[in-house]
Design a protein around this motif. Structure first.
Motif, PDB file in Angstrom:
ATOM      1  N   ASP A  94      51.246 -14.735  14.796  1.00 42.59           N
ATOM      2  CA  ASP A  94      51.503 -14.293  13.433  1.00 42.59           C
ATOM      3  C   ASP A  94      52.090 -15.430  12.594  1.00 42.59           C
ATOM      4  O   ASP A  94      51.723 -15.615  11.429  1.00 42.59           O
TER       5      ASP A  94
ATOM      6  N   LEU B  59      49.302 -17.786  11.678  1.00 41.66           N
ATOM      7  CA  LEU B  59      48.528 -17.234  10.567  1.00 41.66           C
ATOM      8  C   LEU B  59      49.266 -17.459   9.247  1.00 41.66           C
ATOM      9  O   LEU B  59      48.664 -17.867   8.249  1.00 41.66           O
TER      10      LEU B  59
ATOM     11  N   GLU C  29      47.792 -19.471   6.017  1.00 40.42           N
ATOM     12  CA  GLU C  29      47.676 -18.859   4.688  1.00 40.42           C
ATOM     13  C   GLU C  29      48.437 -19.651   3.636  1.00 40.42           C
ATOM     14  O   GLU C  29      47.959 -19.855   2.522  1.00 40.42           O
TER      15      GLU C  29
ATOM     16  N   HIS D 101      44.173 -11.759   0.639  1.00 39.10           N
ATOM     17  CA  HIS D 101      43.695 -12.526   1.785  1.00 39.10           C
ATOM     18  C   HIS D 101      42.226 -12.901   1.641  1.00 39.10           C
ATOM     19  O   HIS D 101      41.837 -14.036   1.932  1.00 39.10           O
ATOM     20  N   ASN D 102      41.405 -11.960   1.202  1.00 38.37           N
ATOM     21  CA  ASN D 102      39.967 -12.229   1.134  1.00 38.37           C
ATOM     22  C   ASN D 102      39.640 -13.318   0.106  1.00 38.37           C
ATOM     23  O   ASN D 102      38.684 -14.074   0.283  1.00 38.37           O
TER      24      ASN D 102
ATOM     25  N   ASP E 101      40.435 -16.577   1.842  1.00 33.67           N
ATOM     26  CA  ASP E 101      39.386 -16.846   2.836  1.00 33.67           C
ATOM     27  C   ASP E 101      38.134 -17.404   2.171  1.00 33.67           C
ATOM     28  O   ASP E 101      37.561 -18.397   2.631  1.00 33.67           O
TER      29      ASP E 101
ATOM     30  N   LEU F  25      41.358 -20.096  10.286  1.00 30.00           N
ATOM     31  CA  LEU F  25      41.954 -19.010   9.499  1.00 30.00           C
ATOM     32  C   LEU F  25      41.317 -17.667   9.866  1.00 30.00           C
ATOM     33  O   LEU F  25      42.029 -16.667  10.055  1.00 30.00           O
ATOM     34  N   LYS F  26      40.006 -17.643  10.003  1.00 32.25           N
ATOM     35  CA  LYS F  26      39.296 -16.406  10.354  1.00 32.25           C
ATOM     36  C   LYS F  26      39.726 -15.900  11.730  1.00 32.25           C
ATOM     37  O   LYS F  26      39.962 -14.701  11.913  1.00 32.25           O
TER      38      LYS F  26
ATOM     39  N   ARG G  59      43.249 -14.552  11.454  1.00 35.14           N
ATOM     40  CA  ARG G  59      43.248 -13.303  10.687  1.00 35.14           C
ATOM     41  C   ARG G  59      42.764 -12.136  11.553  1.00 35.14           C
ATOM     42  O   ARG G  59      43.270 -11.027  11.455  1.00 35.14           O
ATOM     43  N   SER G  60      41.798 -12.396  12.435  1.00 34.03           N
ATOM     44  CA  SER G  60      41.281 -11.322  13.291  1.00 34.03           C
ATOM     45  C   SER G  60      42.332 -10.823  14.282  1.00 34.03           C
ATOM     46  O   SER G  60      42.220  -9.731  14.815  1.00 34.03           O
TER      47      SER G  60
ATOM     48  N   ARG H 294      45.579 -10.486  13.434  1.00 36.54           N
ATOM     49  CA  ARG H 294      46.742 -10.053  12.657  1.00 36.54           C
ATOM     50  C   ARG H 294      47.285  -8.701  13.088  1.00 36.54           C
ATOM     51  O   ARG H 294      48.486  -8.543  13.325  1.00 36.54           O
TER      52      ARG H 294
END
Length: 199
Positions: free
Chosen positions: A97, A100, A104, A121-122, A125, A145-146, A149-150, A152
């Protein structure tokens, strides 16, 4: 606005001959300037400078936005990264976390450097994916990052099992460190003196 003698500059210069420790640096013992920048102005102030040294003129400028805020965000990203690195063997989920959060913040700082603000977030991304595709970010940053994020929901809320192992963390941490270093180069990170007012 400051003109002519109202501004002080620092520079990286190439000496035309060795300069003794007590000797003054003058246009006569400088062969060229590698870089120069103003001192005593606020980190968020844009600037343009023209300097003549000897018979040569030099131009430098920096119009990047939000450098002070970027410095704060990237400093915080580095704190999250160091926390992840120091604790992933004992507390994997919080470390993921934190990684991440570092990623971000790194993207957010770069977006602010282009005066783009978002809390979504999107949007971050998409910005990173598009910039990587255009060659403005190294390959693999969006994938990092992806991937983070997966994780999270599982990492932050305990919703499911994380798929990142302890063994993968050093590589992910190294990638995030590279991501922060890249952002520092793009955003014009400077040491901020809070006593200097915005000019």
């Amino acid at each position: 606005m400051r003109l002519n003698d109202d501004v002080s500059l620092q520079a990286r210069a190439v000496a035309s001959a060795p300069i003794a420790k007590s000797e003054a640096v003058t246009p006569e013992n400088i062969s060229s300037l590698e870089a120069f920048w103003p001192v005593g102005i606020h980190a968020d102030s844009g600037w343009l400078a023209y300097v003549v040294v000897g018979a040569s003129g030099y131009v430098a400028f920096d119009f990047r936005y939000n450098k002070q805020r970027n410095a704060e965000l990237l400093g915080l990203a580095d704190d999250y990264l160091e926390t992840a690195e120091g604790y992933y063997e004992r507390a994997l989920r919080p470390a993921i976390d934190n990684l991440l959060s570092a990623a971000e913040l790194t993207v957010q700082a770069q977006m602010l450097g282009q005066s783009e603000r978002t809390t979504f977030h999107n949007v971050r991304d998409k910005w990173l994916r598009d910039n990587e595709r255009l060659g403005n970010a190294p390959d693999g940053f969006f994938a990092l990052l992806k991937r983070l994020r997966s994780e999270r929901a599982a990492a932050r809320y305990g919703d499911g099992v994380v798929s990142i192992s302890d063994d993968e963390m050093p590589e992910l941490i190294a990638k995030e460190r590279t991501m922060i270093e890249h952002a520092v180069g793009r955003t014009g990170l400077v040491a901020v003196d809070p006593s200097v007012e915005n000019n």
